[in-house]
Design a protein around this motif. Structure first.
Motif, PDB file in Angstrom:
ATOM      1  N   LEU A 280      41.193  33.813  97.435  1.00 38.72           N
ATOM      2  CA  LEU A 280      42.239  33.324  96.541  1.00 38.72           C
ATOM      3  C   LEU A 280      42.107  33.959  95.164  1.00 38.72           C
ATOM      4  N   THR A 281      40.874  34.164  94.717  1.00 35.58           N
ATOM      5  CA  THR A 281      40.655  34.854  93.454  1.00 35.58           C
ATOM      6  C   THR A 281      41.355  36.205  93.456  1.00 35.58           C
ATOM      7  N   GLY A 282      41.174  36.955  94.561  1.00 33.05           N
ATOM      8  CA  GLY A 282      41.806  38.262  94.657  1.00 33.05           C
ATOM      9  C   GLY A 282      43.314  38.187  94.711  1.00 33.05           C
ATOM     10  N   ALA A 283      43.839  37.207  95.453  1.00 34.20           N
ATOM     11  CA  ALA A 283      45.285  37.089  95.589  1.00 34.20           C
ATOM     12  C   ALA A 283      45.942  36.764  94.266  1.00 34.20           C
ATOM     13  N   LEU A 284      45.385  35.819  93.513  1.00 29.25           N
ATOM     14  CA  LEU A 284      45.973  35.457  92.239  1.00 29.25           C
ATOM     15  C   LEU A 284      45.733  36.512  91.171  1.00 29.25           C
TER      16      LEU A 284
ATOM     17  N   GLY B 132      47.464  44.844 106.629  1.00 28.22           N
ATOM     18  CA  GLY B 132      48.129  45.008 105.345  1.00 28.22           C
ATOM     19  C   GLY B 132      49.220  43.999 105.050  1.00 28.22           C
ATOM     20  N   ALA B 133      49.325  42.942 105.850  1.00 28.68           N
ATOM     21  CA  ALA B 133      50.412  41.980 105.639  1.00 28.68           C
ATOM     22  C   ALA B 133      50.135  41.046 104.473  1.00 28.68           C
ATOM     23  N   PHE B 134      48.860  40.706 104.250  1.00 29.43           N
ATOM     24  CA  PHE B 134      48.503  39.664 103.293  1.00 29.43           C
ATOM     25  C   PHE B 134      48.071  40.253 101.951  1.00 29.43           C
ATOM     26  N   ASP B 135      48.182  39.431 100.917  1.00 24.72           N
ATOM     27  CA  ASP B 135      47.706  39.839  99.597  1.00 24.72           C
ATOM     28  C   ASP B 135      46.192  39.818  99.515  1.00 24.72           C
ATOM     29  N   ALA B 136      45.559  38.994 100.315  1.00 22.55           N
ATOM     30  CA  ALA B 136      44.102  38.925 100.406  1.00 22.55           C
ATOM     31  C   ALA B 136      43.760  38.285 101.742  1.00 22.55           C
ATOM     32  N   VAL B 137      42.534  38.513 102.194  1.00 21.29           N
ATOM     33  CA  VAL B 137      42.081  37.982 103.480  1.00 21.29           C
ATOM     34  C   VAL B 137      40.800  37.185 103.265  1.00 21.29           C
TER      35      VAL B 137
ATOM     36  N   GLY C 297      46.005  39.562  91.805  1.00 13.09           N
ATOM     37  CA  GLY C 297      47.089  40.491  92.055  1.00 13.09           C
ATOM     38  C   GLY C 297      48.399  40.054  91.438  1.00 13.09           C
ATOM     39  N   SER C 298      48.506  38.731  91.131  1.00  8.96           N
ATOM     40  CA  SER C 298      49.732  38.253  90.492  1.00  8.96           C
ATOM     41  C   SER C 298      49.595  38.206  88.992  1.00  8.96           C
ATOM     42  N   GLY C 299      48.441  38.654  88.484  1.00  4.62           N
ATOM     43  CA  GLY C 299      48.255  38.727  87.050  1.00  4.62           C
ATOM     44  C   GLY C 299      47.513  37.531  86.460  1.00  4.62           C
ATOM     45  N   ALA C 300      47.009  36.605  87.320  1.00  2.00           N
ATOM     46  CA  ALA C 300      46.286  35.468  86.791  1.00  2.00           C
ATOM     47  C   ALA C 300      45.175  35.104  87.756  1.00  2.00           C
ATOM     48  N   ALA C 301      43.966  35.521  87.464  1.00  2.00           N
ATOM     49  CA  ALA C 301      42.854  35.315  88.363  1.00  2.00           C
ATOM     50  C   ALA C 301      42.288  33.926  88.198  1.00  2.00           C
ATOM     51  N   VAL C 302      41.709  33.422  89.302  1.00  2.00           N
ATOM     52  CA  VAL C 302      40.978  32.168  89.251  1.00  2.00           C
ATOM     53  C   VAL C 302      39.624  32.436  88.638  1.00  2.00           C
ATOM     54  N   ALA C 303      39.207  31.568  87.719  1.00  2.00           N
ATOM     55  CA  ALA C 303      37.897  31.735  87.112  1.00  2.00           C
ATOM     56  C   ALA C 303      36.808  31.496  88.135  1.00  2.00           C
ATOM     57  N   GLY C 304      35.702  32.205  87.993  1.00  2.00           N
ATOM     58  CA  GLY C 304      34.611  32.047  88.923  1.00  2.00           C
ATOM     59  C   GLY C 304      33.772  30.822  88.616  1.00  2.00           C
TER      60      GLY C 304
ATOM     61  N   GLY D 230      58.060  34.554  95.104  1.00  2.00           N
ATOM     62  CA  GLY D 230      57.030  34.915  94.129  1.00  2.00           C
ATOM     63  C   GLY D 230      55.682  34.290  94.422  1.00  2.00           C
ATOM     64  N   ILE D 231      55.422  33.926  95.678  1.00  2.00           N
ATOM     65  CA  ILE D 231      54.197  33.242  96.077  1.00  2.00           C
ATOM     66  C   ILE D 231      53.266  34.227  96.779  1.00  2.00           C
ATOM     67  N   ARG D 232      52.017  34.297  96.329  1.00  2.00           N
ATOM     68  CA  ARG D 232      51.015  35.159  96.962  1.00  2.00           C
ATOM     69  C   ARG D 232      50.507  34.499  98.241  1.00  2.00           C
ATOM     70  N   VAL D 233      50.008  35.322  99.185  1.00  2.00           N
ATOM     71  CA  VAL D 233      49.613  34.798 100.492  1.00  2.00           C
ATOM     72  C   VAL D 233      48.229  35.303 100.875  1.00  2.00           C
TER      73      VAL D 233
END
Length: 404
Positions: A391-395, A342-347, A397-404, A306-309
């Motif tokens: 990382l903002t984009g990756a998290l 397309g391997a990663f959740d964000a680049v 995608g998991s339903g919890a974004a990092v605040a800017g 369950g870890i984003r990459v």
């Protein structure tokens, strides 16, 4: 939950500082979060009877800590005579008065760590603020064989001579020998309102080579500053000399992924910045498909937890002694996969951030410490900014974004 755990929970809200509300969901009860890490890089000669006072810099704070000690690369059982933890006072080996605690293992102050394994202390009730420096002192009474350590600490720690004890000293005057390594300690977790942790997984570029010693300017440290309001811990699993595809300095990225990243406390995201040593090393790796397979494997193993990459593009090394045009071509092909495969959740496109537009095989001079491979403090900051955006984009995608 045991008695110690219930006491810690009951005290938590009373001792923790207030936190900032952000888009990252905060836990409704105290949780363990990884706040600091280093990866074992090899072994050094044992220090029987000596006390090593390791200085480590936390990312997030909490009401209690627990310490991970490692004998992962040792060949014999490691005897721990005492382990203490304290807040650091100033810039030397002195502890803040009243903050020193003796760690226990199942309620006992001594322990034996089998060869090839790690051991985590019992919870230690010690309120620690964000970005605190901790003193983790380890006394090994006898020669237990090769000592697991981290070579590129970029942090001065201290040694008290054999036969003098001093693990429980608040006064650091006995710690007369500065050392440039971390011995035995490989992790600190905190109990608190953390929203989880992210692991920076890579080689010397992540380990911090090129940045200023004793200033915490590695890009994971800079990223931690960005994430303080989000209560996200940042763990640095960088290992100078490490390779993606084969063992080198330490086990390969594929071999150490669980121990150095996925098994750590509260991990929500993995940042993969590794591969340049495979391209420039001996024997060199020149098949982009092998890199693609390895990255897909890392991502699949993280996703199973369950870890984003986040994938980070490999940065330029033109002008470095191992540079060749053929190796540069491999780097660009690997980066094409990281960006578009397309391997990663964000680049995080660190290559685009730090390369010289007029000579894209080279670092911008303002980010180059002089070896044309690593980053100076400014370059570390630029990489951290780039990773934060991805990382903002990756998290998200998991339903919890990092605040800017």
């Amino acid at each position: 939950m045991g008695k110690v755990g219930r006491v810690l929970v009951s005290l938590l809200l009373a001792v923790l500082p207030g936190t900032t509300t952000t888009a990252v969901a905060q836990p409704t009860r105290p949780v363990w979060t990884g706040s600091w890490e280093t990866a074992p890089s090899g072994t050094a000669a044992a220090l029987p009877g000596a006390a090593v006072r390791n200085v480590v810099h936390l990312s997030v704070g909490g009401a209690a800590v627990r310490i991970r000690l490692s004998n992962r690369l040792g060949t014999a059982p490691l005897q721990l005579g005492a382990v203490t933890v304290a807040l650091r006072r100033g810039t030397g080996p002195d502890a803040v008065p009243g903050s020193l605690r003796t760690a226990t293992f199942g309620g006992v102050r001594t322990a034996v760590v089998p060869a090839g394994q790690d051991l985590v202390t019992d919870p230690v009730l010690l309120p620690v603020p964000d970005v605190a420096d901790l003193l983790v002192t380890v006394l090994t009474p006898v020669d237990s064989g090769p000592a697991t350590y981290h070579r590129t600490a970029l942090q001065t720690s201290y040694l008290a001579p054999a036969g003098t004890g001093h693990a429980a000293d608040e006064d650091g005057s006995a710690y007369t020998t500065p050392i440039a390594y971390w011995y035995y300690v490989t992790g600190v977790d905190v109990l608190g309102t953390g929203a989880g942790s992210v692991v920076a997984f890579g080689d010397s570029l992540t380990d911090g080579t090129g940045s200023t010693t004793d200033t915490n300017q590695r890009w994971p440290d800079r990223l931690a500053r960005h994430l303080r309001g989000d209560r996200l811990g940042v763990l640095n699993a960088g290992l100078a000399g490490n390779r993606l595809l084969r063992d080198g300095v330490g086990p390969s990225a594929l071999a150490r992924l669980d121990a150095d990243a996925l098994d750590r406390a509260g991990v929500r995201a993995l940042i993969v910045f590794e591969g340049i040593n495979d391209i420039k090393g001996t024997p060199e790796a020149n098949d982009p498909a092998a890199f693609a397979d390895a990255y897909r494997t890392l991502v699949a193993r993280a996703h199973a937890r369950g870890i984003r990459v986040v994938g980070v593009t490999l940065t330029p090394f033109g002008g470095y002694s191992a540079y060749t045009p053929a190796r540069e071509a491999v780097r660009r092909q690997v980066n094409a996969f990281i960006r578009t495969g397309g391997a990663f959740d964000a680049v995080a496109d660190a290559d685009a951030t730090v390369r010289d537009p007029s000579a894209p095989e080279r670092l911008l001079p303002g980010y180059d410490p002089g070896d044309h491979l690593h980053f100076n403090d400014a370059g570390m900051g630029a990489v951290a900014d780039t990773v934060k955006g991805a990382l903002t984009g990756a998290l998200a995608g998991s339903g919890a974004a990092v605040a800017g």
